[in-house]
Design an enzyme around this catalytic site. Structure first.
Site, PDB file in Angstrom:
ATOM      1  N   GLY A  97       0.641  -9.217  -7.543  1.00 19.22           N
ATOM      2  CA  GLY A  97       0.307  -9.440  -8.927  1.00 19.22           C
ATOM      3  C   GLY A  97       1.779  -9.226  -9.807  1.00 19.22           C
ATOM      4  O   GLY A  97       1.918  -9.582 -10.769  1.00 19.22           O
ATOM      5  N   ALA A 123       3.626  -9.737  -4.625  1.00 15.74           N
ATOM      6  CA  ALA A 123       3.780  -8.507  -4.814  1.00 15.74           C
ATOM      7  C   ALA A 123       2.438  -7.955  -5.454  1.00 15.74           C
ATOM      8  O   ALA A 123       2.542  -6.898  -6.558  1.00 15.74           O
ATOM      9  CB  ALA A 123       5.177  -7.834  -5.369  1.00 15.74           C
ATOM     10  N   GLY A 157       4.650 -11.255 -13.675  1.00 16.45           N
ATOM     11  CA  GLY A 157       5.296 -10.790 -14.916  1.00 16.45           C
ATOM     12  C   GLY A 157       4.284 -10.119 -16.233  1.00 16.45           C
ATOM     13  O   GLY A 157       4.535  -9.975 -17.243  1.00 16.45           O
ATOM     14  N   LYS A 158       3.022 -10.407 -15.651  1.00 15.48           N
ATOM     15  CA  LYS A 158       1.995 -10.009 -16.715  1.00 15.48           C
ATOM     16  C   LYS A 158       1.820  -8.455 -16.804  1.00 15.48           C
ATOM     17  O   LYS A 158       1.327  -7.849 -17.757  1.00 15.48           O
ATOM     18  CB  LYS A 158       0.622 -10.558 -16.416  1.00 15.48           C
ATOM     19  CG  LYS A 158       0.089 -10.124 -15.178  1.00 15.48           C
ATOM     20  CD  LYS A 158      -1.514 -11.004 -14.951  1.00 15.48           C
ATOM     21  CE  LYS A 158      -1.850 -10.948 -13.615  1.00 15.48           C
ATOM     22  NZ  LYS A 158      -2.842 -11.815 -13.236  1.00 15.48           N
ATOM     23  N   TYR A 188     -12.299  -6.818   5.783  1.00 15.44           N
ATOM     24  CA  TYR A 188     -12.111  -7.191   4.208  1.00 15.44           C
ATOM     25  C   TYR A 188     -13.497  -7.067   3.877  1.00 15.44           C
ATOM     26  O   TYR A 188     -14.483  -7.938   4.355  1.00 15.44           O
ATOM     27  CB  TYR A 188     -11.816  -8.404   3.979  1.00 15.44           C
ATOM     28  CG  TYR A 188     -10.115  -8.569   4.188  1.00 15.44           C
ATOM     29  CD1 TYR A 188      -9.295  -7.496   4.442  1.00 15.44           C
ATOM     30  CD2 TYR A 188      -9.613  -9.833   4.263  1.00 15.44           C
ATOM     31  CE1 TYR A 188      -7.874  -7.582   4.463  1.00 15.44           C
ATOM     32  CE2 TYR A 188      -8.188  -9.968   4.770  1.00 15.44           C
ATOM     33  CZ  TYR A 188      -7.245  -8.730   4.642  1.00 15.44           C
ATOM     34  OH  TYR A 188      -5.970  -9.135   5.161  1.00 15.44           O
ATOM     35  N   LEU A 236       4.731  -9.858  -9.507  1.00 14.81           N
ATOM     36  CA  LEU A 236       5.608 -11.087  -9.892  1.00 14.81           C
ATOM     37  C   LEU A 236       5.297 -12.140 -10.806  1.00 14.81           C
ATOM     38  O   LEU A 236       6.253 -12.891 -11.179  1.00 14.81           O
ATOM     39  CB  LEU A 236       6.269 -11.699  -8.491  1.00 14.81           C
ATOM     40  CG  LEU A 236       6.853 -10.538  -7.487  1.00 14.81           C
ATOM     41  CD1 LEU A 236       7.190 -10.959  -6.046  1.00 14.81           C
ATOM     42  CD2 LEU A 236       8.396 -10.215  -8.246  1.00 14.81           C
TER      43      LEU A 236
HETATM   44  N1  NAP Z   1      -2.184  -8.338   7.184  1.00 13.16           N
HETATM   45  C1  NAP Z   1      -2.331  -7.410   6.343  1.00 13.16           C
HETATM   46  O1  NAP Z   1      -1.817  -6.267   6.726  1.00 13.16           O
HETATM   47  C2  NAP Z   1      -2.613  -7.833   4.975  1.00 13.16           C
HETATM   48  C3  NAP Z   1      -2.543  -6.876   3.897  1.00 13.16           C
HETATM   49  C4  NAP Z   1      -2.293  -7.242   2.664  1.00 13.16           C
HETATM   50  C5  NAP Z   1      -2.785  -8.391   2.267  1.00 13.16           C
HETATM   51  N2  NAP Z   1      -3.098  -9.551   3.302  1.00 13.16           N
HETATM   52  C6  NAP Z   1      -3.702 -10.822   3.006  1.00 13.16           C
HETATM   53  O2  NAP Z   1      -2.734 -11.371   2.045  1.00 13.16           O
HETATM   54  C7  NAP Z   1      -3.339 -11.988   0.989  1.00 13.16           C
HETATM   55  C8  NAP Z   1      -2.731 -11.964  -0.032  1.00 13.16           C
HETATM   56  O3  NAP Z   1      -2.072 -10.512  -0.546  1.00 13.16           O
HETATM   57  P1  NAP Z   1      -2.351  -9.638  -1.767  1.00 13.16           P
HETATM   58  O4  NAP Z   1      -3.746 -10.037  -2.223  1.00 13.16           O
HETATM   59  O5  NAP Z   1      -2.179  -8.248  -1.091  1.00 13.16           O
HETATM   60  O6  NAP Z   1      -1.400  -9.830  -2.766  1.00 13.16           O
HETATM   61  P2  NAP Z   1      -0.824 -11.238  -3.553  1.00 13.16           P
HETATM   62  O7  NAP Z   1      -1.418 -12.407  -3.179  1.00 13.16           O
HETATM   63  O8  NAP Z   1       0.501 -11.043  -3.816  1.00 13.16           O
HETATM   64  O9  NAP Z   1      -1.577 -10.690  -5.112  1.00 13.16           O
HETATM   65  C9  NAP Z   1      -2.841 -11.237  -5.438  1.00 13.16           C
HETATM   66  C10 NAP Z   1      -3.258 -11.003  -6.855  1.00 13.16           C
HETATM   67  O10 NAP Z   1      -2.083 -11.632  -7.665  1.00 13.16           O
HETATM   68  C11 NAP Z   1      -2.984 -11.887  -8.922  1.00 13.16           C
HETATM   69  N3  NAP Z   1      -2.297 -13.565  -8.793  1.00 13.16           N
HETATM   70  C12 NAP Z   1      -2.583 -14.379  -7.970  1.00 13.16           C
HETATM   71  N4  NAP Z   1      -2.255 -15.545  -8.235  1.00 13.16           N
HETATM   72  C13 NAP Z   1      -1.745 -15.248  -9.606  1.00 13.16           C
HETATM   73  C14 NAP Z   1      -1.107 -16.172 -10.473  1.00 13.16           C
HETATM   74  N5  NAP Z   1      -1.043 -17.550 -10.151  1.00 13.16           N
HETATM   75  N6  NAP Z   1      -0.653 -15.640 -11.999  1.00 13.16           N
HETATM   76  C15 NAP Z   1      -0.874 -14.454 -12.176  1.00 13.16           C
HETATM   77  N7  NAP Z   1      -1.377 -13.411 -11.124  1.00 13.16           N
HETATM   78  C16 NAP Z   1      -1.728 -13.919  -9.939  1.00 13.16           C
HETATM   79  C17 NAP Z   1      -4.219 -11.594  -8.735  1.00 13.16           C
HETATM   80  O11 NAP Z   1      -4.616 -10.442  -8.990  1.00 13.16           O
HETATM   81  P3  NAP Z   1      -4.963  -9.926 -10.804  1.00 13.16           P
HETATM   82  O12 NAP Z   1      -5.349 -11.155 -11.618  1.00 13.16           O
HETATM   83  O13 NAP Z   1      -6.003  -9.041 -10.904  1.00 13.16           O
HETATM   84  O14 NAP Z   1      -3.422  -9.491 -11.241  1.00 13.16           O
HETATM   85  C18 NAP Z   1      -4.622 -11.603  -7.269  1.00 13.16           C
HETATM   86  O15 NAP Z   1      -5.520 -10.911  -6.777  1.00 13.16           O
HETATM   87  C19 NAP Z   1      -4.817 -11.044   1.115  1.00 13.16           C
HETATM   88  O16 NAP Z   1      -5.778 -11.789   0.121  1.00 13.16           O
HETATM   89  C20 NAP Z   1      -5.099 -11.047   2.602  1.00 13.16           C
HETATM   90  O17 NAP Z   1      -5.634 -11.894   2.826  1.00 13.16           O
HETATM   91  C21 NAP Z   1      -2.890  -8.911   4.611  1.00 13.16           C
END
Ligand code: NAP
Length: 329
Positions: free
Chosen positions: A203, A201, A207-208, A59, A205
């Site tokens: 962001g 998913a 809904g924005k 990362y 989910l």
């Molecule tokens: N092992 C792997 O292969 C792998 C792959 C992917 C991720 N990960 C890990 O999993 C973590 C999370 O996954 P992810 O970042 O892919 O997806 P996620 O957690 O589903 O989505 C994160 C994004 O959703 C939005 N968000 C977060 N909280 C919110 C809220 N309360 N209300 C509205 N929007 C919100 C933000 O984006 P905006 O505000 O820009 O919309 C944020 O950057 C990563 O940081 C990483 O540590 C691991």
């Protein structure tokens, strides 16, 4: 905050914090976010009782580990810190050296959970687990985990390590429910855990986002889920989330998280782009969905059929080409 009922040296919060966003170009949150907001998010997460923090050497090419370690400061002793190794050339000396480098960037003497980021298609886990075993013997690593592993490969990794592989970090959310079939039941019956990544998913989910308001960063621009047609198809799922929000006075994102972590063997690690999000996400740990609510959400998820894979390629090309033309104009 709620914590996992499992025998680990430190307690693990049901909602953690994912930090891929920290210092990574793909999320595109910029220099101010990396320099200040990310640290504030970590500090607030600690105040809210979050103990599980997830990062990876890849990362931001080490930047995420550095930002996280610095932000945690003296609190690091009570935090369950998880990082990951990308298993390129996963022979024991390389694994040992990469574990030491991650610990140095994080500023710790012990990594609480060292995860294999993804299965190496060409090298069996006996090789990488030799390195993991020696890191455990020297005390640099406490628990070993895997990520993106099938159940068969998770079990094979445990056999190769000769002891438990505590966790499997996989994509798990209302859009992607594959882990429900084998991984979650295995974790629950064997004292292991499933760490849900992308629990919102990315962001969707919340809904924005919709057809006229699509996210622009490269992570989501390259995801078929955020194609205009798929955002339109997701409307039913988002409405189902909204229907549950009133009873709990919360948001769709919080309900989506509560759905993921309902099983006692599952924790989620949402990322956050600002302080309000980490605050909102932490609250989700304490939401109890009723059976009816859980089933209604699951049924809405069953009805959502996004166009993905090869079938989505023409639309992906169209949106990308359209964007380039717009930029050129
Ligand atoms: N092992 C792997 O292969 C792998 C792959 C992917 C991720 N990960 C890990 O999993 C973590 C999370 O996954 P992810 O970042 O892919 O997806 P996620 O957690 O589903 O989505 C994160 C994004 O959703 C939005 N968000 C977060 N909280 C919110 C809220 N309360 N209300 C509205 N929007 C919100 C933000 O984006 P905006 O505000 O820009 O919309 C944020 O950057 C990563 O940081 C990483 O540590 C691991």
């Amino acid at each position: 905050m709620r914590y996992l009922d499992i025998d680990t040296a430190k307690k693990i919060s049901k909602i953690g914090l994912g930090t891929w966003q920290f210092g990574s170009n793909e999320w595109g949150y910029g220099a101010d976010y990396a320099a200040t907001e990310a640290k504030a998010i970590v500090r607030r997460a600690v105040e809210l009782g979050i103990t599980l923090f997830d990062t990876a050497e890849i990362y931001g090419f080490g930047r995420s580990e550095r930002i996280l370690g610095q932000a945690l400061g003296d609190d690091i002793g009570s935090i369950f810190l998880a990082t990951k190794i990308l298993p390129v050339m996963p022979v024991a000396p390389v694994v040992q050296q990469r574990g030491v480098s991650s610990a140095n960037r994080l500023g710790v003497r012990k990594i609480d959970l060292y995860q294999v980021h993804q299965p190496n298609p060409a090298v069996r886990d006996g090789t990488i687990m030799r390195g993991m075993r020696s890191l455990q013997r020297t005390g640099l690593v406490d628990e070993v985990g895997v990520s993106n592993y099938s159940l068969a490969r998770w079990v094979a990794a445990e056999n190769a390590l000769g002891s438990r592989v505590l966790s499997n970090q996989v994509k798990f959310n209302l859009v992607c429910r594959k882990p429900e079939r084998e991984l979650v039941p295995y974790a629950q019956s064997h004292g292991r855990l499933v760490m849900a990544y992308s629990p919102l998913a990315q962001g969707l989910l919340s809904g924005k986002y919709d057809r006229d308001n699509r996210p622009t960063n490269s992570v989501r621009r390259s995801s078929a889920l955020f194609l205009p047609d798929n955002l339109e198809r997701a409307a039913g799922l988002i409405s189902a989330l909204r229907e549950v929000t009133d009873a709990h006075s919360v948001t769709p994102a919080q309900i989506a998280l509560a759905w993921v972590i309902r099983n006692p063997a599952v924790v989620a690690i949402p990322g956050a782009s600002n302080l309000a999000q980490v605050e909102s996400n932490a609250v989700a740990a304490d939401i109890d969905l009723t059976d009816d609510e859980y089933q209604a959400l699951t049924a809405a998820s069953d009805r959502f059929h996004p166009v993905t894979g090869v079938a989505s390629l023409p639309a992906m090309a169209r949106t990308r080409f359209g964007r380039q033309k717009a930029t050129a104009a």
